[in-house]
Design an enzyme around this catalytic site. Structure first.
Site, short mmCIF file in Angstrom:
data_model
loop_
_atom_site.label_atom_id
_atom_site.label_comp_id
_atom_site.label_asym_id
_atom_site.label_seq_id
_atom_site.Cartn_x
_atom_site.Cartn_y
_atom_site.Cartn_z
N ASP A 126 4.82 0.79 11.99
CA ASP A 126 3.56 0.22 11.54
C ASP A 126 3.35 -1.22 12.00
OD1 ASP A 126 2.65 2.50 10.34
OD2 ASP A 126 3.08 1.88 8.29
N ARG A 153 -8.54 0.43 4.76
CA ARG A 153 -7.55 1.31 4.14
C ARG A 153 -6.26 0.57 3.83
NH1 ARG A 153 -5.71 5.35 7.66
NH2 ARG A 153 -4.55 6.00 5.81
N CYS A 199 -4.58 8.87 9.61
CA CYS A 199 -4.81 8.36 10.96
C CYS A 199 -4.37 9.37 12.02
CB CYS A 199 -4.05 7.05 11.17
SG CYS A 199 -4.72 5.65 10.27
N LYS A 204 0.83 -1.21 0.00
CA LYS A 204 0.00 0.00 0.00
C LYS A 204 0.86 1.26 0.00
CE LYS A 204 -1.69 1.79 3.85
NZ LYS A 204 -1.83 3.21 4.15
N ASN A 205 1.83 1.33 0.90
CA ASN A 205 2.62 2.55 1.04
C ASN A 205 3.51 2.79 -0.18
OD1 ASN A 205 1.49 3.13 3.52
ND2 ASN A 205 3.12 2.18 4.69
N ARG A 215 2.72 14.66 12.78
CA ARG A 215 3.39 14.34 11.51
C ARG A 215 3.42 15.55 10.58
NH1 ARG A 215 1.21 8.61 9.42
NH2 ARG A 215 -0.85 9.54 9.65
#
Length: 427
Positions: free
Chosen positions: A314, A406, A123, A22-23, A128
Site C-alpha cells: 500500500d 475511501r 480497488c 482504516k484497515n 485477490r
C-alpha cells in the site's frame, strides 16, 4: 464528480496529525457481530469505507452510534451493538463497494451458524481471491457453496469446531476471518503462517478485550481457545501506518520538513529505513516522528513489496512518485498484487520516466515533474498523484478522487496547513 487541483513546487512545512488505521478499523468493526453486547471503538477515522462498513453491519442488525466531531483519539467514538442478527445476507450492492466486506463472513458463521455474503469488490488491483478464507472456515467445519455470486456458508450442528489451519501463503483478510470465527469455535484452533500485520495484532487485542483467548499475537502462529460467548469492550484503533507513510513521503517529495503526530514509527520500519537511505532525515519522537528533506539531493532506492514487516504494497505507488524525483535509477518490485502499476501512465503524463518489466518498474528520477490533468485508478494510486502534484511545476488536476476519500480523511486540509496550494473542485 469531485476533482483536486494542486499547484506544486513548494516544500511542506508543519505538523500533521494521523488518524486511526482504516484497515484496522475495517477488520475490528465486524467483531461486533460476535456478541450481543456493545463494542465501543475509539480513534476511528471518518472515511467512506468506514461508512460503507457501518451500513453493511446495520444490514445485519448492528446499531451504530457515531461521534466524530473535529477531534481525534478518544473523541472519535463509534459504538456498535448487534443485539440480534437481523439478516445473515451481505448483499452485492453494499459489498461491491469494498473488499473488506467479506470480513463479516467469519463472525456471522461463528455466532449465527449461517452466512450469505456476496463475493467482494474494492480497488481493481488484482484478483485477490477469497479461496483461502473459505478453506480456513471449511477447516473449522463449515460447509461452503458458491451460488449466483454469493458465498453460502453453514456451520455444522453445534457450531464451528477448532482445528489446525495452515495458510499456504500469507493472507491478511483470511487470517482476520479465521481468527474471528475461531473465537467462538469449540476447542483450540491453531492458525499457521498467519499474517503478522499490525492490523492483525490490533484485531486480536480487541477480541481479547471482548473475552477471547488468543496466544501468539504478533507472530505467524496464533492459538485460539474458543469461548462460549464474548462480552462488551472498548478498544482504541491503532494509528494508520499507511497514512503516516504517505505524509512522510509527501515531506520528502517536496523537500520539506513535516512532523507526524499521533502515530508510531515502529509500524513503518521498512518504509523509514528506505526513506533514510534516500538521504532524508527521520527523527523519532514519543508521539511520532519528523521527516526532514530540506536542501537534500535524495537518491533512488530499490524496494520490493512484501508481507509485514516488509515494505507495504500500500506504499508502493507513493514510493514510485518519490523515486520519480530522486537522483539516479531505482527498481520497484511488486510481489503482492498483480495489476498494481496502473498509476504509471498517469505519472508519465507528468513527466516521470518509468518502464515496467513484468512485476518490476525501473524509475529514472528527474529534477522536476510537470503539472498535468490525470485520473486516479485506485486508492493508493490517487494519493500517489497527489504527491506527484505537490512536487510538480504548475497545476495538476486529479480526477476521480472518490478513491481518495475511501482512505484519507481531510487530505486537502492537512496538506494546506503545511503550505500546500490544494483545493477540491466540485462539479
Amino acid at each position: 464528480m469531485d476533482r483536486i487541483s494542486i499547484t506544486g513546487g513548494g516544500p511542506l512545512l508543519g505538523d500533521i496529525t494521523i488518524g486511526g488505521a482504516k484497515n484496522a478499523a475495517l477488520a475490528v468493526m465486524p467483531a461486533c457481530l460476535l456478541t450481543d453486547a456493545p463494542l465501543t471503538l475509539t480513534n476511528v477515522p471518518r472515511l467512506a469505507d468506514i461508512e460503507s462498513m457501518t451500513s453493511l453491519l446495520g444490514q445485519h442488525g448492528a446499531a451504530a452510534d457515531a461521534s466524530f466531531g473535529n477531534g481525534s483519539g478518544e473523541s472519535r467514538r463509534l459504538v456498535l451493538h448487534a443485539r440480534t442478527i437481523a439478516s445473515d445476507t451481505a448483499p452485492y450492492d453494499i459489498v461491491r463497494k469494498m473488499r473488506a466486506s467479506v470480513l463479516v463472513l467469519g463472525p456471522l458463521l461463528a455466532r449465527h451458524g449461517h452466512a450469505r455474503v456476496s463475493l467482494p469488490g474494492g480497488c481493481a488491483i488484482g484478483t485477490r481471491p477469497v479461496d483461502l478464507h473459505l478453506k480456513a472456515l471449511e477447516a473449522l467445519g463449515a460447509r461452503i457453496e458458491l451460488q449466483g455470486g454469493y458465498i453460502e456458508a453453514t456451520a455444522p450442528p453445534g457450531g464451528l469446531v477448532g482445528a489446525e489451519i495452515v495458510f499456504p501463503t500469507v493472507t491478511v483478510g483470511g487470517t482476520e476471518n479465521a481468527l474471528m470465527a475461531a473465537t467462538l469455535a469449540r476447542g483450540e484452533t491453531v492458525i499457521e503462517n498467519a499474517a503478522r500485520e499490525p492490523e492483525i495484532a490490533d484485531l486480536a487485542a480487541c477480541l481479547t478485550a471482548m473475552g477471547a483467548r488468543i496466544e501468539g499475537i504478533g507472530t505467524n502462529t496464533l492459538r485460539v481457545t474458543g469461548v462460549p460467548a464474548l462480552h462488551a469492550a472498548t478498544h482504541a484503533i491503532l494509528p494508520d501506518r499507511i497514512e503516516t507513510g504517505t505524509y512522510a513521503l509527501a515531506a520528502a517529495i517536496t523537500r520539506g520538513c513535516v512532523r507526524l503526530r499521533n502515530t508510531r514509527a515502529d509500524l513503518l520500519h521498512a518504509v523509514i529505513e528506505a526513506l533514510e537511505e534516500t538521504g532524508a532525515t527521520v527523527t523519532r519522537h514519543d508521539d511520532g516522528f519528523m521527516v526532514d528533506a530540506r536542501d537534500r539531493a535524495l537518491v533512488g532506492v530499490d524496494v520490493m513489496t512484501k508481507p509485514y514487516p516488509g515494505f507495504p504494497t500500500d506504499m508502493q505507488a507513493q514510493w514510485m512518485a518519490l523515486m520519480a524525483t530522486a537522483e539516479g535509477a531505482s527498481m520497484i518490485t511488486e510481489s503482492i498484487f498483480e495489476n498494481r502499476f496502473m498509476h504509471v501512465p498517469e505519472l508519465a503524463r507528468m513527466g516521470a520516466d518509468i518502464n515496467i518489466h513484468g512485476g518490476s518498474a525501473i524509475v529514472r528520477g528527474r529534477s522536476r515533474l510537470s503539472g498535468a490533468e490525470v485520473m486516479a485508478t485506485d486508492l493508493r494510486a490517487s494519493v500517489c498523484l497527489v504527491l506527484a502534484g505537490l512536487a510538480a511545476e504548475g497545476e495538476t488536476t486529479i480526477n476521480r478522487v472518490y478513491h481518495l476519500d475511501r482512505g484519507y480523511e481531510t487530505v486537502e486540509e492537512k496538506l494546506a496547513a503545511c503550505g500546500a496550494t490544494i483545493a477540491r473542485l466540485r462539479d
